[in-house]
Write a protein that holds these residues in place. Structure first.
Motif, PDB file in Angstrom:
ATOM      1  N   SER A 189      15.800  56.693  17.453  1.00 41.51           N
ATOM      2  CA  SER A 189      16.425  57.977  17.114  1.00 41.51           C
ATOM      3  C   SER A 189      17.407  57.818  15.959  1.00 41.51           C
ATOM      4  N   LEU A 190      18.179  56.729  15.971  1.00 46.43           N
ATOM      5  CA  LEU A 190      19.116  56.466  14.879  1.00 46.43           C
ATOM      6  C   LEU A 190      18.371  56.265  13.562  1.00 46.43           C
ATOM      7  N   PHE A 191      17.267  55.519  13.616  1.00 50.14           N
ATOM      8  CA  PHE A 191      16.461  55.253  12.422  1.00 50.14           C
ATOM      9  C   PHE A 191      15.916  56.558  11.840  1.00 50.14           C
ATOM     10  N   THR A 192      15.396  57.407  12.709  1.00 51.84           N
ATOM     11  CA  THR A 192      14.838  58.688  12.260  1.00 51.84           C
ATOM     12  C   THR A 192      15.922  59.569  11.653  1.00 51.84           C
ATOM     13  N   PHE A 193      17.074  59.638  12.314  1.00 46.55           N
ATOM     14  CA  PHE A 193      18.202  60.418  11.781  1.00 46.55           C
ATOM     15  C   PHE A 193      18.601  59.916  10.400  1.00 46.55           C
ATOM     16  N   SER A 194      18.677  58.596  10.238  1.00 47.06           N
ATOM     17  CA  SER A 194      19.103  58.024   8.965  1.00 47.06           C
ATOM     18  C   SER A 194      18.155  58.423   7.842  1.00 47.06           C
ATOM     19  N   MET A 195      16.845  58.347   8.101  1.00 45.53           N
ATOM     20  CA  MET A 195      15.877  58.687   7.060  1.00 45.53           C
ATOM     21  C   MET A 195      15.885  60.185   6.772  1.00 45.53           C
ATOM     22  N   LEU A 196      16.041  61.008   7.799  1.00 46.16           N
ATOM     23  CA  LEU A 196      16.112  62.452   7.577  1.00 46.16           C
ATOM     24  C   LEU A 196      17.352  62.808   6.753  1.00 46.16           C
ATOM     25  N   GLY A 197      18.467  62.173   7.062  1.00 46.40           N
ATOM     26  CA  GLY A 197      19.670  62.397   6.271  1.00 46.40           C
ATOM     27  C   GLY A 197      19.476  61.984   4.825  1.00 46.40           C
ATOM     28  N   LEU A 198      18.747  60.896   4.616  1.00 42.97           N
ATOM     29  CA  LEU A 198      18.489  60.400   3.266  1.00 42.97           C
ATOM     30  C   LEU A 198      17.682  61.411   2.442  1.00 42.97           C
ATOM     31  N   VAL A 199      16.593  61.914   3.017  1.00 45.48           N
ATOM     32  CA  VAL A 199      15.702  62.788   2.232  1.00 45.48           C
ATOM     33  C   VAL A 199      16.281  64.198   2.063  1.00 45.48           C
ATOM     34  N   LEU A 200      17.232  64.580   2.908  1.00 47.33           N
ATOM     35  CA  LEU A 200      17.833  65.908   2.793  1.00 47.33           C
ATOM     36  C   LEU A 200      19.135  65.907   1.990  1.00 47.33           C
ATOM     37  N   SER A 201      19.565  64.733   1.533  1.00 44.95           N
ATOM     38  CA  SER A 201      20.860  64.617   0.853  1.00 44.95           C
ATOM     39  C   SER A 201      20.913  65.471  -0.406  1.00 44.95           C
ATOM     40  N   ALA A 202      22.073  66.103  -0.602  1.00 50.76           N
ATOM     41  CA  ALA A 202      22.259  66.990  -1.749  1.00 50.76           C
ATOM     42  C   ALA A 202      22.950  66.305  -2.915  1.00 50.76           C
ATOM     43  N   ASN A 203      23.494  65.104  -2.682  1.00 46.95           N
ATOM     44  CA  ASN A 203      24.121  64.393  -3.801  1.00 46.95           C
ATOM     45  C   ASN A 203      23.878  62.896  -3.679  1.00 46.95           C
ATOM     46  N   ILE A 204      24.122  62.188  -4.757  1.00 50.74           N
ATOM     47  CA  ILE A 204      23.721  60.789  -4.845  1.00 50.74           C
ATOM     48  C   ILE A 204      24.592  59.873  -3.983  1.00 50.74           C
ATOM     49  N   PHE A 205      25.851  60.272  -3.738  1.00 52.60           N
ATOM     50  CA  PHE A 205      26.685  59.456  -2.854  1.00 52.60           C
ATOM     51  C   PHE A 205      26.283  59.661  -1.397  1.00 52.60           C
ATOM     52  N   GLN A 206      25.931  60.871  -1.059  1.00 51.06           N
ATOM     53  CA  GLN A 206      25.461  61.151   0.302  1.00 51.06           C
ATOM     54  C   GLN A 206      24.191  60.368   0.603  1.00 51.06           C
ATOM     55  N   ILE A 207      23.295  60.292  -0.372  1.00 56.71           N
ATOM     56  CA  ILE A 207      22.054  59.543  -0.143  1.00 56.71           C
ATOM     57  C   ILE A 207      22.365  58.066   0.049  1.00 56.71           C
ATOM     58  N   TYR A 208      23.412  57.568  -0.625  1.00 56.10           N
ATOM     59  CA  TYR A 208      23.785  56.156  -0.461  1.00 56.10           C
ATOM     60  C   TYR A 208      24.293  55.877   0.950  1.00 56.10           C
TER      61      TYR A 208
END
Length: 642
Positions: free
Chosen positions: A131-150
């Motif tokens: 679940s943590l892994f899935t959340f992390s990847m979903l957060g990555l692809v939905l990020s609105a800025n480059i620091f958030q994606i980091y």
């Protein structure tokens, strides 16, 4: 419930499940954690599917262009009136496509794991990590800025570390998790520096603003192009450093060494890593910043293309010699990701010029289906024979009929056989390469043949080949494992007919695309040739493989030992970095820094020992010192200074 709230639930459900299982699930309902995690992912997938339907078919297109939407955005850290870090959700064709891929493949892995991980001692922990892994990847692809994606980029790294090292009582698994973590940390350092460079010259972290400022005639773009270091502009350096982070996550040469060892984790985890999360993150990152790469950073984009082609060919050659079923698939992933990077590297921007971009995203989508199918099929095989090695398998088609058929479909798909999905997406990549660079195109033709060969070498060795006497008669996997295989096999057949040229393009506009027969027909013939060679060599037990290995002794040995890249890394780290940098630094730390501090401490301690009697707490000593001082002062003033 508003649309923004509904979209926010996509990543919120997995993280809530992680917290629930991690905090109370393991203690109070350990056996139900699998069902809880699966239902949570089912909810995320359904919301993702609804979001994709609304975006692509109802609300997303305005005047013929798919808009970039920001349904959620808020300030997280405010440093000054003009400088802040925002958090938000960005919806555009690639992010919507990715949430569908991530949630669907993760859902299949969750269902599959109900059977595969049944009886595991740390069953609840496994599902919390998923679940943590899935959340992390979903957060990555939905990020609105480059620091958030980091931030989510690093969370993906932590999650992979936890899952690769899930069997922590195995030294090999611990070593593999550390290797993956350390190698990707070096790559992520480059990514972080690249973020700082791009943010410094653009004056923003927001993706949309960043792209506008670095692709149009602005002061920010001019300053990024005029500033240079070692003959390259600051913009090129920033893009290359960002790509370094992507190359590390996507296991591109020469940062690929962690990927084969990552197979130490549970097989369903391998499916998730290779099909929908960590390994495709690098491709997504380049695609997210593609307008900057294509319009303002052509030099960096050329590097992306050549890294992709080298990785693709390099991995395909190694895969032809490996005997561990999961390692063959690992190198297969590296090769296919190389295809995607190549497609981005040869692509232009807008319309038919962006064919490579569309082809890369198309192949990412189809690859998610057939690669998840391959890894889950490998899990069913391992579950049946309790071994990873192809040399200990053979004739399994009689025992595993469902696994056999679905695995065959996956092999045909990755080989690019018409009309399966791999044919359509790979054809688009080859067409884009043909238009851009004939040499790169020719190399990818060779890789297509190698791909068909090593995949059917695997298929024939496992399901045909020699008749093997098993200690326990193999049996088909339970329904929780075979149902995901059937679903994924069905999608591997039909997803090639999705009109990606109308949905996911470089500029959000549809363009006309068709099968290039002059490219597609030779590609299929080359794949059939590879399958034919594998048929002759491995369908029945023969001496041909041994003879070829003997004839090409040194070439085979180098390929089998992965061209000794791991040994090169060990030599550089142990013999050079440790010996000539780390050891002198350690000596200086012990003999200079520590010795100085220890010397100061020793002097202080010695002085303290000698004067501690002055504060003994004994009244008679204080009186003696007082009287002695009075007498000394009296003598001084009466007889000396009179």
């Amino acid at each position: 419930m508003s649309g923004a709230t509904l979209i926010a639930l996509i990543p919120i459900l997995p993280i809530a499940t992680f917290l629930l299982i991690a905090l109370v699930g393991k203690k109070y309902f350990p056996k139900a954690c699998g069902i809880l995690g699966t239902l949570s992912l089912l909810g995320s997938f359904l919301i993702s599917a609804i979001t994709a339907y609304q975006y692509f078919l109802q609300d997303g297109k305005v005047n013929g262009v798919y808009e970039k939407l920001t349904p959620i955005k808020f300030t997280w850290l405010q440093f000054s009136p003009g400088v802040s870090i925002d958090m938000g959700i960005l919806l555009d064709p690639i992010s919507v496509m990715m949430i569908v891929i991530v949630t669907f493949v993760s859902l299949m892995v969750h269902v599959y794991s109900l059977g595969y991980m049944k009886g595991e001692e740390r069953y609840a922990t496994y599902y919390s990590f998923l679940s943590l892994f899935t959340f992390s990847m979903l957060g990555l692809v939905l990020s609105a800025n480059i620091f958030q994606i980091y931030i989510f980029w690093e969370l993906v790294g932590v999650s992979s570390f936890l899952l690769i090292g899930f069997y922590y009582d195995r030294p090999s698994a611990v070593a593999a998790s550390k290797k993956a973590f350390i190698v990707t940390r070096f790559a992520d350092l480059g990514f972080l520096i690249g973020i700082l460079v791009l943010a410094f010259y653009s004056g923003t972290l927001d993706f949309q603003t960043l792209i506008v400022r670095l692709t149009t005639h602005t002061d920010q773009l001019n300053s990024a192009l005029t500033a240079s270091f070692l003959g390259m502009s600051a913009l090129t350096w920033g893009l290359l450093l960002v790509f370094m982070g992507g190359a590390g996550k996507s296991a591109m040469f020469p940062l690929h060494i962690w990927l084969p060892d990552a197979m130490e984790g549970p097989t369903p985890v391998s499916a998730l890593i290779h099909a929908a999360t960590m390994v495709v993150a690098g491709v997504f990152l380049v695609a997210r910043l593609f307008p900057i790469f294509s319009i303002s950073g052509q030099a960096a984009l050329t590097v992306v293309a050549y890294v992709g082609i080298i990785s693709s060919l390099f991995a395909a050659i190694i895969a032809c010699t490996q005997t561990d079923i999961k390692r063959v698939l690992a190198y297969s992933t590296m090769s296919q990701i190389g295809y995607m990077m190549l497609a981005l590297g040869v692509s232009g921007y807008g319309g038919h010029e962006g064919l490579g971009y569309m082809a890369s995203m198309f192949h990412l989508f189809t690859h998610a289906m057939f690669k998840a199918l391959l890894f889950l099929g490998a899990g069913a095989i391992i579950h049946a024979v309790h071994s990873n090695h192809m040399t200990e398998m053979g004739g399994l088609r009689k025992y595993l009929p469902i696994t056999h058929i679905t695995f065959l479909i996956a092999c045909l798909t990755i080989a690019g056989i018409y009309p399966l999905s791999g044919f359509f997406s790979k054809d688009e990549i080859l067409a884009a390469a043909f238009e851009h660079n004939k040499i790169l195109f020719a190399v990818e033709y060779a890789v297509a043949g190698l791909t068909a060969f090593y995949m059917f070498r695997l298929y024939f060795s496992v399901f045909w080949g020699k008749e093997t006497n098993y200690h326990h008669t193999p049996h088909e996997a339970p329904a929780t494992m075979t149902i995901p295989l059937i679903i994924l096999a069905s999608l591997a057949v039909i997803t090639g007919f999705i009109p990606f040229n109308k949905l996911v393009t470089s500029d959000g506009k549809a363009f006309e695309s068709h099968i290039e027969m002059m490219v597609a027909i030779p590609s299929v013939l080359i794949a059939l040739l590879g399958i034919g060679i594998a048929w002759v060599m491995y369908k029945k037990e023969t001496l041909i493989p041994e003879k070829l290995a003997t004839t090409f002794k040194y070439g085979y040995k180098w390929a089998f030992n992965k061209f000794y890249i791991d040994e090169v890394y060990l030599f550089v780290t142990k013999k050079i970095i440790f010996r000539y940098i780390s050891d002198p630094v350690a000596w200086f730390d012990r003999h200079v820094v520590d010795a100085t501090m220890n010397g100061i401490a020793s002097v202080t301690q010695g002085v303290s020992l000698r004067i501690k009697g002055l504060q003994s707490g004994q009244l008679q000593k204080y009186a003696f010192v007082f009287v002695t001082g009075v007498i000394a002062l009296a003598i001084l003033f009466i007889y000396v200074w009179k």
